[in-house]
Design an enzyme around this catalytic site. Structure first.
Site, PDB file in Angstrom:
ATOM      1  N   SER A  20       0.823  -1.202   0.000  1.00  0.00           N
ATOM      2  CA  SER A  20       0.000   0.000   0.000  1.00  0.00           C
ATOM      3  C   SER A  20       0.863   1.259   0.000  1.00  0.00           C
ATOM      4  O   SER A  20       1.903   1.310   0.641  1.00  0.00           O
ATOM      5  CB  SER A  20      -0.866  -0.010   1.256  1.00  0.00           C
ATOM      6  N   THR A  79       8.767   0.450  -1.087  1.00  0.00           N
ATOM      7  CA  THR A  79       9.852   1.417  -1.267  1.00  0.00           C
ATOM      8  C   THR A  79      10.743   1.057  -2.463  1.00  0.00           C
ATOM      9  O   THR A  79      11.233   1.953  -3.153  1.00  0.00           O
ATOM     10  CB  THR A  79      10.670   1.484   0.044  1.00  0.00           C
ATOM     11  N   ASN A 107      -5.727  -1.072   7.878  1.00  0.00           N
ATOM     12  CA  ASN A 107      -4.467  -0.424   8.272  1.00  0.00           C
ATOM     13  C   ASN A 107      -4.680   0.259   9.617  1.00  0.00           C
ATOM     14  O   ASN A 107      -5.318   1.306   9.699  1.00  0.00           O
ATOM     15  CB  ASN A 107      -4.064   0.582   7.190  1.00  0.00           C
ATOM     16  N   CYS A 120      -0.731   3.452  10.671  1.00  0.00           N
ATOM     17  CA  CYS A 120      -0.076   4.607  10.030  1.00  0.00           C
ATOM     18  C   CYS A 120       0.567   5.487  11.092  1.00  0.00           C
ATOM     19  O   CYS A 120      -0.103   5.899  12.037  1.00  0.00           O
ATOM     20  CB  CYS A 120      -1.095   5.424   9.233  1.00  0.00           C
ATOM     21  N   GLY A 123       8.575  -4.906   4.067  1.00  0.00           N
ATOM     22  CA  GLY A 123       9.561  -4.075   4.754  1.00  0.00           C
ATOM     23  C   GLY A 123      10.927  -4.311   4.141  1.00  0.00           C
ATOM     24  O   GLY A 123      11.594  -5.299   4.456  1.00  0.00           O
ATOM     25  N   GLY A 152       0.657  11.362   5.606  1.00  0.00           N
ATOM     26  CA  GLY A 152      -0.593  11.736   6.278  1.00  0.00           C
ATOM     27  C   GLY A 152      -1.838  11.248   5.530  1.00  0.00           C
ATOM     28  O   GLY A 152      -2.885  11.894   5.544  1.00  0.00           O
ATOM     29  N   ASN A 202       4.183  -2.243   8.946  1.00  0.00           N
ATOM     30  CA  ASN A 202       4.129  -0.845   8.513  1.00  0.00           C
ATOM     31  C   ASN A 202       5.477  -0.186   8.852  1.00  0.00           C
ATOM     32  O   ASN A 202       6.397  -0.851   9.333  1.00  0.00           O
ATOM     33  CB  ASN A 202       2.962  -0.131   9.213  1.00  0.00           C
ATOM     34  N   LYS A 257      -3.630   2.264  -2.096  1.00  0.00           N
ATOM     35  CA  LYS A 257      -3.290   3.228  -1.046  1.00  0.00           C
ATOM     36  C   LYS A 257      -4.361   3.096   0.042  1.00  0.00           C
ATOM     37  O   LYS A 257      -5.535   2.895  -0.286  1.00  0.00           O
ATOM     38  CB  LYS A 257      -3.310   4.647  -1.651  1.00  0.00           C
ATOM     39  N   LYS A 300      -2.795  -4.641   8.682  1.00  0.00           N
ATOM     40  CA  LYS A 300      -1.436  -4.103   8.530  1.00  0.00           C
ATOM     41  C   LYS A 300      -0.963  -3.663   9.895  1.00  0.00           C
ATOM     42  O   LYS A 300      -1.544  -2.773  10.522  1.00  0.00           O
ATOM     43  CB  LYS A 300      -1.422  -2.924   7.551  1.00  0.00           C
TER      44      LYS A 300
HETATM   45  O1  RRO Z   1      -0.004   7.945   4.289  1.00  0.00           O
HETATM   46  C1  RRO Z   1       0.810   7.777   5.209  1.00  0.00           C
HETATM   47  O2  RRO Z   1       1.251   8.708   5.899  1.00  0.00           O
HETATM   48  C2  RRO Z   1       1.281   6.441   5.597  1.00  0.00           C
HETATM   49  C3  RRO Z   1       0.433   5.371   5.827  1.00  0.00           C
HETATM   50 BR1  RRO Z   1      -1.396   5.437   5.507  1.00  0.00          BR
HETATM   51  C4  RRO Z   1       0.961   4.175   6.348  1.00  0.00           C
HETATM   52  O3  RRO Z   1       0.271   3.174   6.605  1.00  0.00           O
HETATM   53  N1  RRO Z   1       2.301   4.131   6.589  1.00  0.00           N
HETATM   54  C5  RRO Z   1       3.119   5.173   6.341  1.00  0.00           C
HETATM   55  O4  RRO Z   1       4.340   5.079   6.559  1.00  0.00           O
HETATM   56  N2  RRO Z   1       2.600   6.332   5.845  1.00  0.00           N
END
Ligand code: RRO
Length: 296
Positions: free
Chosen positions: A19, A261, A124, A127, A238, A70, A186, A43, A159
């Site tokens: 995601s 990544t 999720n 985050c 990861g 965010g 995550n 996403k 997640k």
């Molecule tokens: O969008 C994000 O800030 C974000 C999310 Br939803 C997440 O699950 N993990 C992350 O590192 N950034």
């Protein structure tokens, strides 16, 4: 030889697009299908659209990325439209990822995603970048999973944050609540400071670290889940950037691997991992089942 059964969802290979790294569009789903991904995770979506945190929202370091995005996303309505219009042209399954702020939202979003064609739902609860719907530890995550479980009959993945002390109790509680599997992990909460400016680099100040630096953390987390729940589905996510990294996750116990990544270097990484895994297994006369969770 690389087919995977992920809690009942059939994948042609174990490489799952994680995601968040790529955008949200029908065109992108089609592209990732052509590139040979085993599954594509959207996403994480919220009920209403969100513009996310101030820029800069990503910084690249020598060992990975720190993001403070965010959860910028177009909201559940547009996400479902994009999925619905792509589905008739796709052979790759879509995992709809949700970042709900309440059980009610979780229920509604999960049901809309499944109706649009998602084959699984990822909840999720981890985050690091939003205080209201960010890292939810066990009670809140259990509540969200129960809500989704009552509503849909596709597999539910959670997640999970690496910021968990007692992995065994955490994943057991989520599994009892209805989770069929886990996306582990995550990002790790992180911060980068510009020494010349004497200020945080990221607009959100604190962010989440991904990429090669977190791989050993993710491998350990996958290993702990597999030892706790021998039959649960796991997407090891990861820092997976090569077939060797993917093999490591699978040997720790993952059914599939998330790639996020690494996509910053291009989509060719998908095929490189798939081809590398195939050669490794062929040369040794092994299958994915033979190596999954092989480490004692
Ligand atoms: O969008 C994000 O800030 C974000 C999310 Br939803 C997440 O699950 N993990 C992350 O590192 N950034």
């Amino acid at each position: 030889m690389l087919e995977v059964d992920l809690a009942g969802v059939k994948l042609r290979n174990p490489v799952v697009i994680a995601s968040g790294i790529l955008g949200v569009s029908r065109g992108l789903f089609l592209r990732l299908d052509r590139e040979g991904a085993g599954a594509v995770t959207t996403k994480s979506v919220t009920f209403e659209p969100r513009s996310g945190n101030p820029m800069p929202n990503v910084v690249e370091l020598e060992f990975g990325l720190v993001n403070s995005m965010g959860i910028p996303n177009p909201g559940i309505g547009i996400m479902c439209e994009e999925i619905r219009s792509a589905i008739p042209h796709l052979s790759v399954p879509i995992i709809g990822s949700i970042a709900p702020s309440s059980a009610e939202e979780a229920r509604t979003m999960a049901s809309l995603l499944v109706e649009a064609g998602a084959s699984a739902v990822e909840v999720n609860t981890s985050c690091p970048n939003v205080s209201d719907i960010g890292i939810n530890l066990v009670n809140r995550s259990v509540e969200l999973v129960k809500a989704v479980d009552r509503e849909v009959n596709v597999p539910i993945l959670v997640k999970v944050t690496p910021h968990v002390q007692d992995v065994q109790s955490f994943v057991r509680a989520l599994h009892e609540a209805g989770a069929d599997g886990f996306t582990a992990v995550n990002t790790l909460k992180a911060m980068v400071i510009d020494v010349d400016l004497m200020r945080p680099v990221l607009g959100g100040v604190i962010g989440g670290l991904s990429g090669p630096a977190v791989r050993p953390v993710a491998v350990r987390f996958v290993y702990e889940i597999r030892k706790t729940l021998p039959d649960v589905a796991i997407i090891g996510t990861g820092g997976v950037e090569s077939w060797r990294d993917a093999a490591e996750m699978i040997m720790a116990g993952a059914n599939a691997v998330g790639v996020g990544t690494a996509l910053r270097k291009g989509l060719k990484v998908i095929n490189e991992i798939v081809d590398g895994l195939r050669s490794f297994l062929t040369e040794r006369g092994l299958t994915l089942d033979d190596i999954r969770g092989i480490v004692p």
